[in-house]
Scaffold this motif. Structure first.
Motif, PDB file in Angstrom:
ATOM      1  N   LEU A  34       0.830  -1.208   0.000  1.00  0.00           N
ATOM      2  CA  LEU A  34       0.000   0.000   0.000  1.00  0.00           C
ATOM      3  C   LEU A  34       0.860   1.251   0.000  1.00  0.00           C
ATOM      4  O   LEU A  34       0.598   2.211  -0.745  1.00  0.00           O
ATOM      5  CB  LEU A  34      -0.936  -0.006   1.206  1.00  0.00           C
ATOM      6  CG  LEU A  34      -2.095  -0.997   1.158  1.00  0.00           C
ATOM      7  CD1 LEU A  34      -2.857  -0.993   2.479  1.00  0.00           C
ATOM      8  CD2 LEU A  34      -3.051  -0.675   0.008  1.00  0.00           C
ATOM      9  N   CYS A  35       1.890   1.267   0.829  1.00  0.00           N
ATOM     10  CA  CYS A  35       2.776   2.435   0.878  1.00  0.00           C
ATOM     11  C   CYS A  35       3.373   2.719  -0.491  1.00  0.00           C
ATOM     12  O   CYS A  35       3.367   3.865  -0.966  1.00  0.00           O
ATOM     13  CB  CYS A  35       3.898   2.209   1.895  1.00  0.00           C
ATOM     14  SG  CYS A  35       3.393   2.293   3.630  1.00  0.00           S
ATOM     15  N   GLU A  36       3.878   1.699  -1.140  1.00  0.00           N
ATOM     16  CA  GLU A  36       4.514   1.888  -2.442  1.00  0.00           C
ATOM     17  C   GLU A  36       3.516   2.384  -3.483  1.00  0.00           C
ATOM     18  O   GLU A  36       3.850   3.223  -4.324  1.00  0.00           O
ATOM     19  CB  GLU A  36       5.151   0.573  -2.892  1.00  0.00           C
ATOM     20  CG  GLU A  36       6.346   0.169  -2.044  1.00  0.00           C
ATOM     21  CD  GLU A  36       6.901  -1.190  -2.423  1.00  0.00           C
ATOM     22  OE1 GLU A  36       6.268  -1.879  -3.257  1.00  0.00           O
ATOM     23  OE2 GLU A  36       7.957  -1.572  -1.888  1.00  0.00           O
ATOM     24  N   THR A  37       2.280   1.903  -3.409  1.00  0.00           N
ATOM     25  CA  THR A  37       1.258   2.315  -4.383  1.00  0.00           C
ATOM     26  C   THR A  37       0.891   3.783  -4.213  1.00  0.00           C
ATOM     27  O   THR A  37       0.855   4.546  -5.186  1.00  0.00           O
ATOM     28  CB  THR A  37       0.005   1.443  -4.240  1.00  0.00           C
ATOM     29  OG1 THR A  37       0.349   0.080  -4.469  1.00  0.00           O
ATOM     30  CG2 THR A  37      -1.066   1.867  -5.230  1.00  0.00           C
ATOM     31  N   TYR A  38       0.633   4.197  -2.976  1.00  0.00           N
ATOM     32  CA  TYR A  38       0.243   5.587  -2.740  1.00  0.00           C
ATOM     33  C   TYR A  38       1.414   6.539  -2.982  1.00  0.00           C
ATOM     34  O   TYR A  38       1.224   7.647  -3.502  1.00  0.00           O
ATOM     35  CB  TYR A  38      -0.290   5.753  -1.313  1.00  0.00           C
ATOM     36  CG  TYR A  38      -1.696   5.235  -1.131  1.00  0.00           C
ATOM     37  CD1 TYR A  38      -2.798   6.004  -1.492  1.00  0.00           C
ATOM     38  CD2 TYR A  38      -1.933   3.969  -0.617  1.00  0.00           C
ATOM     39  CE1 TYR A  38      -4.091   5.526  -1.338  1.00  0.00           C
ATOM     40  CE2 TYR A  38      -3.233   3.481  -0.455  1.00  0.00           C
ATOM     41  CZ  TYR A  38      -4.296   4.262  -0.822  1.00  0.00           C
ATOM     42  OH  TYR A  38      -5.576   3.790  -0.674  1.00  0.00           O
ATOM     43  N   GLU A  39       2.605   6.137  -2.630  1.00  0.00           N
ATOM     44  CA  GLU A  39       3.771   7.006  -2.831  1.00  0.00           C
ATOM     45  C   GLU A  39       4.094   7.189  -4.303  1.00  0.00           C
ATOM     46  O   GLU A  39       4.592   8.245  -4.713  1.00  0.00           O
ATOM     47  CB  GLU A  39       4.977   6.420  -2.088  1.00  0.00           C
ATOM     48  CG  GLU A  39       4.867   6.521  -0.582  1.00  0.00           C
ATOM     49  CD  GLU A  39       5.896   5.708   0.163  1.00  0.00           C
ATOM     50  OE1 GLU A  39       5.995   5.839   1.396  1.00  0.00           O
ATOM     51  OE2 GLU A  39       6.608   4.897  -0.487  1.00  0.00           O
ATOM     52  N   ALA A  40       3.815   6.169  -5.117  1.00  0.00           N
ATOM     53  CA  ALA A  40       4.145   6.238  -6.540  1.00  0.00           C
ATOM     54  C   ALA A  40       3.120   7.014  -7.351  1.00  0.00           C
ATOM     55  O   ALA A  40       3.370   7.336  -8.522  1.00  0.00           O
ATOM     56  CB  ALA A  40       4.281   4.829  -7.117  1.00  0.00           C
ATOM     57  N   ALA A  41       1.978   7.348  -6.748  1.00  0.00           N
ATOM     58  CA  ALA A  41       0.877   7.934  -7.518  1.00  0.00           C
ATOM     59  C   ALA A  41       1.205   9.311  -8.079  1.00  0.00           C
ATOM     60  O   ALA A  41       0.590   9.742  -9.051  1.00  0.00           O
ATOM     61  CB  ALA A  41      -0.377   8.018  -6.657  1.00  0.00           C
ATOM     62  N   GLY A  42       2.139  10.011  -7.499  1.00  0.00           N
ATOM     63  CA  GLY A  42       2.446  11.358  -7.969  1.00  0.00           C
ATOM     64  C   GLY A  42       3.621  11.441  -8.913  1.00  0.00           C
ATOM     65  O   GLY A  42       4.141  12.533  -9.164  1.00  0.00           O
ATOM     66  N   GLN A  43       4.052  10.309  -9.474  1.00  0.00           N
ATOM     67  CA  GLN A  43       5.267  10.288 -10.283  1.00  0.00           C
ATOM     68  C   GLN A  43       5.001  10.382 -11.778  1.00  0.00           C
ATOM     69  O   GLN A  43       5.827   9.983 -12.591  1.00  0.00           O
ATOM     70  CB  GLN A  43       6.085   9.036  -9.956  1.00  0.00           C
ATOM     71  CG  GLN A  43       6.542   9.002  -8.502  1.00  0.00           C
ATOM     72  CD  GLN A  43       7.294   7.739  -8.143  1.00  0.00           C
ATOM     73  OE1 GLN A  43       7.555   6.887  -8.998  1.00  0.00           O
ATOM     74  NE2 GLN A  43       7.660   7.614  -6.881  1.00  0.00           N
ATOM     75  N   GLY A  44       3.832  10.907 -12.143  1.00  0.00           N
ATOM     76  CA  GLY A  44       3.567  11.218 -13.538  1.00  0.00           C
ATOM     77  C   GLY A  44       3.324  10.032 -14.435  1.00  0.00           C
ATOM     78  O   GLY A  44       3.588  10.086 -15.634  1.00  0.00           O
TER      79      GLY A  44
END
Length: 264
Positions: A34-44
């Motif tokens: 979950l952490c990796e999914t939410y953190e990656a969401a803003g990477q364009g």
């Protein structure tokens, strides 16, 4: 399998908690994913929103207590290490660049309630329930209490945390924890309608609106309005706004409502 992550052609990412033996309680593997999914969401990479829900008719029973069981030789450092992933997840969801949606079916318990409160929008089936029972086991519901106080106010948070009573979806809506209560049989249709509404909006407009509201929290009104004015100028000059206004005038869908092209 403890979590399933899928992505639609329009960039709607769905995280499905799937830990049936533990009523979808969050273990270390699930927290990491979950952490990796939410953190990656803003990477364009074209993610438009993240939807979080549980499999098997229930949302989440909180943290998997098998990973938190106290031992006499526990040190403060070892306990802090075991709970650190929850801190990371709280920050990842609250700071996520794209809209976040929690879909509550069955029970949301303990940390599951906090997880819902971190999301921007919460849809709940009309028979869903929310409960914070930690105090009955002598445990302070720390993450959940603080998260609820910020999301719905101190008195409503206390009403949920003190005594550990189960709360229905309609009362949770009056508290402000839930934005929409849906008939259980029509929950998927209502979720699809919400996702279509999000897709219809400019991606950058939604991201910048979230960021503006985060920055405005606690600011004096005049300061917040100045920030709004500055963002308004930048937004109106953006390529996204130009495309959106041309689409409205031309009575056509804007470009962002179409799936991104896949290069061969």
């Amino acid at each position: 399998m403890s979590i399933q992550i899928t992505r639609s052609p329009m960039g709607i990412v769905t995280c499905l908690l799937d830990n049936p033996q533990r009523r979808n309680a969050l273990n270390g593997v699930m927290l990491q994913a979950l952490c990796e999914t939410y953190e990656a969401a803003g990477q364009g990479d074209g993610i438009r929103a993240i939807v979080l829900r549980g499999a098997h008719g229930t949302f989440c029973a909180g943290r998997d207590l098998r990973e938190l069981e106290s031992r006499q030789d526990d040190s403060d450092a070892s306990i802090a290490e075991r709970i650190a992933p929850v801190t990371r997840l709280a920050q990842a969801v609250r700071q996520c660049a794209v809209p976040t949606v929690a879909v509550i079916e069955g029970k949301a318990v303990g940390l599951g309630v906090a997880l819902a409160s971190w999301c921007d929008l919460v849809l709940a089936a009309d028979d869903a329930t929310f409960q914070i029972p930690e105090a009955r086991a002598g445990i302070v519901p720390t993450y959940t209490a603080v998260s609820l106080a910020q999301a719905i106010g101190q008195r409503q948070a206390l009403a949920m945390c003190l005594g550990g009573r189960s709360l229905g979806a309609l009362l949770a809506q009056t508290y402000g924890l839930v934005q929409q209560v849906c008939p259980a049989a029509g929950l998927d249709d209502d979720l699809d309608t919400l996702c279509q509404c999000l897709i219809a909006c400019g991606p950058q407009a939604l991201r910048q609106c979230k960021d503006l509201l985060v920055r405005a929290r606690g600011q004096p009104f005049d300061v917040a309005i100045e920030s709004a004015a500055a963002l308004s100028v930048a937004s109106m000059r953006s390529a996204e706004a130009l495309e959106g206004m041309q689409a409205v005038l031309g009575k056509r869908p804007p470009a962002w409502t179409q799936p991104p092209r896949q290069d061969c």
